[in-house]
Design a protein around this motif. Structure first.
Motif, PDB file in Angstrom:
ATOM      1  N   VAL A 259      27.759  38.370 -52.671  1.00 33.06           N
ATOM      2  CA  VAL A 259      28.433  39.661 -52.896  1.00 33.06           C
ATOM      3  C   VAL A 259      27.533  40.725 -53.527  1.00 33.06           C
TER       4      VAL A 259
ATOM      5  N   PHE B 267      25.425  31.229 -55.846  1.00 27.75           N
ATOM      6  CA  PHE B 267      25.908  31.286 -54.467  1.00 27.75           C
ATOM      7  C   PHE B 267      26.749  32.556 -54.272  1.00 27.75           C
ATOM      8  N   ILE B 268      27.700  32.754 -55.175  1.00 31.99           N
ATOM      9  CA  ILE B 268      28.624  33.894 -55.043  1.00 31.99           C
ATOM     10  C   ILE B 268      27.886  35.223 -55.157  1.00 31.99           C
TER      11      ILE B 268
ATOM     12  N   HIS C 139      38.657  41.751 -43.885  1.00 29.96           N
ATOM     13  CA  HIS C 139      37.903  41.340 -45.076  1.00 29.96           C
ATOM     14  C   HIS C 139      37.739  42.514 -46.030  1.00 29.96           C
TER      15      HIS C 139
ATOM     16  N   ASP D 115      38.474  33.194 -53.352  1.00 31.61           N
ATOM     17  CA  ASP D 115      38.175  34.565 -52.937  1.00 31.61           C
ATOM     18  C   ASP D 115      36.979  35.094 -53.716  1.00 31.61           C
ATOM     19  N   ILE D 116      35.797  34.926 -53.142  1.00 35.21           N
ATOM     20  CA  ILE D 116      34.603  35.334 -53.887  1.00 35.21           C
ATOM     21  C   ILE D 116      34.437  36.852 -53.890  1.00 35.21           C
TER      22      ILE D 116
ATOM     23  N   ASN E 292      31.730  40.488 -42.476  1.00 37.56           N
ATOM     24  CA  ASN E 292      32.096  39.281 -41.729  1.00 37.56           C
ATOM     25  C   ASN E 292      31.313  38.066 -42.211  1.00 37.56           C
ATOM     26  N   ALA E 293      30.046  38.281 -42.604  1.00 38.69           N
ATOM     27  CA  ALA E 293      29.206  37.154 -43.025  1.00 38.69           C
ATOM     28  C   ALA E 293      29.702  36.550 -44.328  1.00 38.69           C
ATOM     29  N   ILE E 294      30.214  37.387 -45.216  1.00 43.38           N
ATOM     30  CA  ILE E 294      30.576  36.871 -46.539  1.00 43.38           C
ATOM     31  C   ILE E 294      32.077  36.835 -46.804  1.00 43.38           C
ATOM     32  N   GLY E 295      32.852  37.445 -45.908  1.00 46.86           N
ATOM     33  CA  GLY E 295      34.292  37.586 -46.145  1.00 46.86           C
ATOM     34  C   GLY E 295      35.038  36.274 -46.250  1.00 46.86           C
ATOM     35  N   GLN E 296      34.520  35.247 -45.614  1.00 45.57           N
ATOM     36  CA  GLN E 296      35.252  33.979 -45.607  1.00 45.57           C
ATOM     37  C   GLN E 296      34.623  32.924 -46.501  1.00 45.57           C
ATOM     38  N   LEU E 297      33.537  33.274 -47.179  1.00 46.98           N
ATOM     39  CA  LEU E 297      32.879  32.283 -48.032  1.00 46.98           C
ATOM     40  C   LEU E 297      33.762  31.948 -49.228  1.00 46.98           C
ATOM     41  N   LYS E 298      33.728  30.699 -49.615  1.00 44.57           N
ATOM     42  CA  LYS E 298      34.424  30.298 -50.834  1.00 44.57           C
ATOM     43  C   LYS E 298      33.646  29.166 -51.479  1.00 44.57           C
TER      44      LYS E 298
ATOM     45  N   ARG F 146      22.996  33.674 -42.861  1.00 43.04           N
ATOM     46  CA  ARG F 146      24.398  33.810 -42.468  1.00 43.04           C
ATOM     47  C   ARG F 146      24.665  35.210 -41.913  1.00 43.04           C
ATOM     48  N   PHE F 147      24.085  36.203 -42.594  1.00 40.19           N
ATOM     49  CA  PHE F 147      24.270  37.579 -42.137  1.00 40.19           C
ATOM     50  C   PHE F 147      23.637  37.785 -40.754  1.00 40.19           C
TER      51      PHE F 147
ATOM     52  N   SER G 242      25.846  36.556 -38.137  1.00 40.67           N
ATOM     53  CA  SER G 242      26.992  37.447 -37.955  1.00 40.67           C
ATOM     54  C   SER G 242      26.586  38.690 -37.153  1.00 40.67           C
TER      55      SER G 242
END
Lengths: 285, 285
Positions: B181, B176-177, B276, A206-207, A194-200, B246-247, B250
């Motif tokens: 991930v 950042f990415i 996600h 779609d990262i 959830n924390a990273i699913g929407q990051l862009k 961010r995590f 969440s």
């Protein structure tokens, strides 16, 4: 034998009991008549019914395979219809709250042996059921001071016959341990994706598509059923909250080490993690 | 070609370059003379040396395969010995700090194209190296405004010849990415196993042994190399701290939903996570 809830766990249990002739006639209760009819047609159960009284009539063994949030309610409804001598067991992933609620409802002569077979699959429902779902997996029994010794032994033999390795814990111990090794990891996996699913970024919509295998593995359990895990987290609330707090503390330690450029402590934290993980996979590193 | 650091990444690169005849003679620099000698004997490199000046003499291409924390230092040491026209690329998992430090050190006529091949394995070192380590994996290039277009193209062709799918990002975007991930998931896995690795109950010394497959998967990357991950976390500090925050936010959302028995929101959180995760594994769910 009567199985309450003919889904993945219930239908798999029926299948292995048939295959190994562990029990005689199998009745199945459920709320979905179509599902029960299909289970009957496939020979998974001998008799399917949406009438709980009918389902448990004359049963010597009842296995509650309903979702954890409805196990107590099902027991409450069926309790008046259970014969003396009947043994009830279940498959709930949380034990102390169930034991606490069910024991006072036990009719004279009816026994309850709480169980948690550590079995499951990514898919759910009758169609995903297999006779070998339980094979080789662990089953935790959590008897109380009120549990009859002979009955406990019979239920232990039952789960062993199904293919499981039985281990006995107290219900409290069970909920603490599975709060740590199962419920917390699920919460963490859900929170992580959830924390990273929407990051862009400005260029990358779609990262997640840029990730490697590590993210795939660590978030596998974030595909787990939302309703089942909502119910587990709420049922084991005290331990889950405690585990989240322990985890947050552990994360905060690492965060501080990074923030303060404390490479020595950070390396130590990661080395400790290596060691624990090594124990988990049996490397004793 | 010269490879700086003949470990898993460097030796694997040498092997695939030999196998596919991508480059001519391969020189290897390292600090461990025995390792270099073995690499020479195995034909992985043609010439191994602990003398950086000797290693890069006459090289048209230098690939920095040192740990991320020492890449800048290696570059600083070798810069005076690079011929005009030489192209330097690297394999560092963090890009902006490297670019920032290396670009001002570039001698006249020497080019640098920052690269991050997303490849690795659980084991490290020469013995774990294989010619197919890079095959089919992604390689991120992070050119800057100073990067010569023709040189960028040449390096893109080089990594493609090695078997990689090249993608171009800015260094900031990259950090950042991959903070999201890759670096965050590692930190989370380390923190998770540290939080529960030492827990025990009065009867159970080792609660990890009671876990199922989920914990094994989610903590796999907690077996990663502590030194490498210390260096990555410190090098990408700003983004890693941001991602941890961010995590934590969440996780705190989920914690509150559990604490307040807010089943509807909790189910929604878990459903979002399913979505996600579905995107991640290409299910579009």
């Amino acid at each position: 034998m009567t199985i309450i809830g003919v889904g993945l766990l219930g239908a798999s249990l029926a299948k292995v009991c048939k295959e190994r002739q562990i029990t005689g006639r199998i009745a199945g209760f459920g709320r979905n008549a179509d599902n029960l009819k299909r289970a009957e047609e496939q020979g998974v159960i001998d008799h399917g019914t949406t009438d709980l009284k009918d389902a448990v009539a004359g049963a010597d063994l009842v296995v509650l395979c309903s979702p954890v949030a409805s196990i107590v309610e099902r027991f409450r409804e069926m309790a008046p219809h259970l014969d003396a001598g009947c043994i009830v067991t279940d498959v709930g992933s949380v034990k102390a709250p169930l034991v606490q609620d069910i024991e006072p409802l036990l009719p004279e002569g009816v026994h309850y042996v709480p169980a948690h077979p550590i079995a499951g699959a990514e898919k759910s429902g009758l169609d995903a059921s297999t006779a070998d779902l339980y094979e080789g997996a662990r089953c935790i029994l959590t008897p109380t001071d009120n549990t009859d010794k002979a009955t406990l032994e019979r239920i232990q033999q039952f789960w062993e016959a199904v293919g499981m390795r039985v281990q006995i814990l107290t219900a409290e111990e069970h909920d603490f341990i599975y709060g740590a090794v199962s419920h917390l990891p699920h919460v963490v996996a859900f929170a992580l994706i959830n924390a990273i699913g929407q990051l862009k970024t400005s260029d990358q919509e779609d990262i997640l598509s840029l990730s490697a295998g590590g993210l795939r593995d660590i978030t596998r359990i974030a595909s787990s059923d939302p309703v089942m895990w909502r119910d587990i987290c709420l049922a084991n609330k005290t331990h889950v909250l405690d585990m989240i707090d322990r985890f947050s503390k552990s994360l905060e330690d690492i965060r501080k080490q990074i923030e303060q450029d404390d490479g020595a402590s950070l390396k130590e934290s990661f080395k400790n993690a290596n060691g624990h993980r090594g124990k988990l996979v049996g490397q004793n590193s």
